[in-house]
Design a protein around this motif. Structure first.
Motif, PDB file in Angstrom:
ATOM      1  N   THR A  38      33.480 -46.819  65.106  1.00 22.91           N
ATOM      2  CA  THR A  38      34.392 -47.303  64.082  1.00 22.91           C
ATOM      3  C   THR A  38      35.582 -47.992  64.724  1.00 22.91           C
ATOM      4  O   THR A  38      36.163 -47.476  65.672  1.00 22.91           O
ATOM      5  N   VAL A  39      35.942 -49.148  64.182  1.00 21.65           N
ATOM      6  CA  VAL A  39      37.138 -49.847  64.644  1.00 21.65           C
ATOM      7  C   VAL A  39      38.247 -49.625  63.630  1.00 21.65           C
ATOM      8  O   VAL A  39      37.993 -49.289  62.473  1.00 21.65           O
ATOM      9  N   THR A  40      39.479 -49.796  64.058  1.00 26.44           N
ATOM     10  CA  THR A  40      40.637 -49.726  63.165  1.00 26.44           C
ATOM     11  C   THR A  40      41.063 -51.143  62.853  1.00 26.44           C
ATOM     12  O   THR A  40      41.347 -51.928  63.761  1.00 26.44           O
ATOM     13  N   LEU A  41      41.082 -51.469  61.564  1.00 20.54           N
ATOM     14  CA  LEU A  41      41.435 -52.818  61.132  1.00 20.54           C
ATOM     15  C   LEU A  41      42.878 -52.864  60.659  1.00 20.54           C
ATOM     16  O   LEU A  41      43.385 -51.887  60.108  1.00 20.54           O
ATOM     17  N   SER A  72      38.591 -48.284  69.977  1.00 20.78           N
ATOM     18  CA  SER A  72      38.867 -47.237  70.962  1.00 20.78           C
ATOM     19  C   SER A  72      37.590 -46.636  71.539  1.00 20.78           C
ATOM     20  O   SER A  72      37.653 -45.723  72.358  1.00 20.78           O
ATOM     21  N   THR A  73      36.425 -47.158  71.151  1.00 22.21           N
ATOM     22  CA  THR A  73      35.168 -46.614  71.660  1.00 22.21           C
ATOM     23  C   THR A  73      34.820 -47.229  73.013  1.00 22.21           C
ATOM     24  O   THR A  73      35.485 -48.142  73.486  1.00 22.21           O
ATOM     25  N   THR A  74      33.746 -46.737  73.619  1.00 24.06           N
ATOM     26  CA  THR A  74      33.297 -47.250  74.912  1.00 24.06           C
ATOM     27  C   THR A  74      32.193 -48.289  74.773  1.00 24.06           C
ATOM     28  O   THR A  74      31.580 -48.674  75.760  1.00 24.06           O
ATOM     29  N   SER A  75      31.939 -48.729  73.546  1.00 22.00           N
ATOM     30  CA  SER A  75      30.921 -49.751  73.298  1.00 22.00           C
ATOM     31  C   SER A  75      31.547 -50.930  72.564  1.00 22.00           C
ATOM     32  O   SER A  75      32.365 -50.739  71.668  1.00 22.00           O
ATOM     33  N   THR A  80      33.793 -64.264  60.493  1.00 22.11           N
ATOM     34  CA  THR A  80      32.384 -64.451  60.813  1.00 22.11           C
ATOM     35  C   THR A  80      32.057 -63.657  62.062  1.00 22.11           C
ATOM     36  O   THR A  80      32.517 -63.980  63.141  1.00 22.11           O
ATOM     37  N   ASN A  81      31.343 -62.584  61.913  1.00 23.67           N
ATOM     38  CA  ASN A  81      30.851 -61.769  63.021  1.00 23.67           C
ATOM     39  C   ASN A  81      31.694 -61.881  64.292  1.00 23.67           C
ATOM     40  O   ASN A  81      31.320 -62.520  65.256  1.00 23.67           O
ATOM     41  N   SER A  82      32.827 -61.219  64.284  1.00 27.38           N
ATOM     42  CA  SER A  82      33.769 -61.283  65.401  1.00 27.38           C
ATOM     43  C   SER A  82      33.515 -60.152  66.387  1.00 27.38           C
ATOM     44  O   SER A  82      33.597 -58.976  66.025  1.00 27.38           O
ATOM     45  N   PRO A  83      33.217 -60.470  67.670  1.00 18.48           N
ATOM     46  CA  PRO A  83      33.015 -59.419  68.662  1.00 18.48           C
ATOM     47  C   PRO A  83      34.339 -58.746  69.034  1.00 18.48           C
ATOM     48  O   PRO A  83      35.368 -59.410  69.141  1.00 18.48           O
ATOM     49  N   VAL A  84      34.287 -57.423  69.201  1.00 20.28           N
ATOM     50  CA  VAL A  84      35.452 -56.648  69.622  1.00 20.28           C
ATOM     51  C   VAL A  84      35.008 -55.802  70.818  1.00 20.28           C
ATOM     52  O   VAL A  84      34.166 -54.913  70.686  1.00 20.28           O
ATOM     53  N   ALA A  85      35.570 -56.085  71.976  1.00 19.72           N
ATOM     54  CA  ALA A  85      35.186 -55.400  73.214  1.00 19.72           C
ATOM     55  C   ALA A  85      35.597 -53.938  73.185  1.00 19.72           C
ATOM     56  O   ALA A  85      36.533 -53.543  72.485  1.00 19.72           O
ATOM     57  N   ALA A  86      34.895 -53.136  73.953  1.00 17.83           N
ATOM     58  CA  ALA A  86      35.234 -51.722  74.087  1.00 17.83           C
ATOM     59  C   ALA A  86      36.659 -51.575  74.608  1.00 17.83           C
ATOM     60  O   ALA A  86      37.056 -52.265  75.539  1.00 17.83           O
ATOM     61  N   THR A 108      19.085 -42.475  77.236  1.00 18.04           N
ATOM     62  CA  THR A 108      19.490 -42.703  75.856  1.00 18.04           C
ATOM     63  C   THR A 108      20.561 -43.780  75.793  1.00 18.04           C
ATOM     64  O   THR A 108      21.519 -43.750  76.554  1.00 18.04           O
ATOM     65  N   ASN A 109      20.389 -44.723  74.878  1.00 18.78           N
ATOM     66  CA  ASN A 109      21.381 -45.778  74.678  1.00 18.78           C
ATOM     67  C   ASN A 109      22.608 -45.233  73.966  1.00 18.78           C
ATOM     68  O   ASN A 109      22.587 -44.129  73.414  1.00 18.78           O
ATOM     69  N   SER A 110      23.634 -46.037  73.929  1.00 17.77           N
ATOM     70  CA  SER A 110      24.848 -45.706  73.190  1.00 17.77           C
ATOM     71  C   SER A 110      24.511 -45.483  71.722  1.00 17.77           C
ATOM     72  O   SER A 110      23.561 -46.066  71.191  1.00 17.77           O
TER      73      SER A 110
END
Length: 150
Positions: free
Chosen positions: A49-52, A75-78, A108-114, A42-44
């Motif tokens: 949810t991120v905290t802004l 704070s997630t693992t994904s 514009t679609n900003s990646p946020v690492a786990a 099973t995938n993630s």
């Protein structure tokens, strides 16, 4: 029986080793078969949810503006991507109207690492509009920029 010379013994030993090496005198047995299989996991469940956060300087007066920085904590693992931001203003004084403020949020679609904290996801401007009424109610008021992701 006749005795073998040293040369004959070496030749016979080498021949015997060569015969074994090429499979002479050895038999192999095996079964043939066919097969198939599969695997699954099973995938993630997703980025979660991120905290802004919105950060800006205080001390605004009517007609002034300040830059706003938007960041995210994940704070997630994904890892996840923060899309478009929405922002609005509230104050702690009822007579200091949120309509007297204008805030923008550009991203514009900003990646946020786990596990990342303080990742920049956008910027904007907070403006205290200069309207044709007494705005004294906003003196020393706490202005809050609320930010969300669409």
């Amino acid at each position: 029986m006749r005795k073998l010379s040293k040369k004959s013994r070496v030749t016979a030993a080498v021949a015997g080793v060569a015969l074994v090496a090429v499979g002479g005198g050895a038999a192999y047995a095996y079964w043939t078969t066919t097969g198939s299989g599969s695997g699954a996991a099973t995938n993630s469940a997703g980025g979660g949810t991120v905290t802004l956060h919105a950060t800006f300087a205080g001390g605004l007066a009517p007609g002034n503006s300040v830059p706003v920085s938007y960041t995210a904590d994940n704070s997630t693992t994904s890892s996840t991507v923060v899309g478009a931001l929405s922002a609005n203003v509230t104050t702690n004084v009822t007579a200091c109207l949120p309509d007297w403020f204008e805030v923008t949020a550009v991203t514009t679609n900003s990646p946020v690492a786990a596990g990342a904290t303080g990742t920049s996801v956008g910027s904007g401007v907070l403006k205290f509009k200069d309207v044709a009424v007494n705005q004294d109610a906003c003196k020393s008021a706490i202005v809050t920029v609320n930010v969300g992701s669409l």
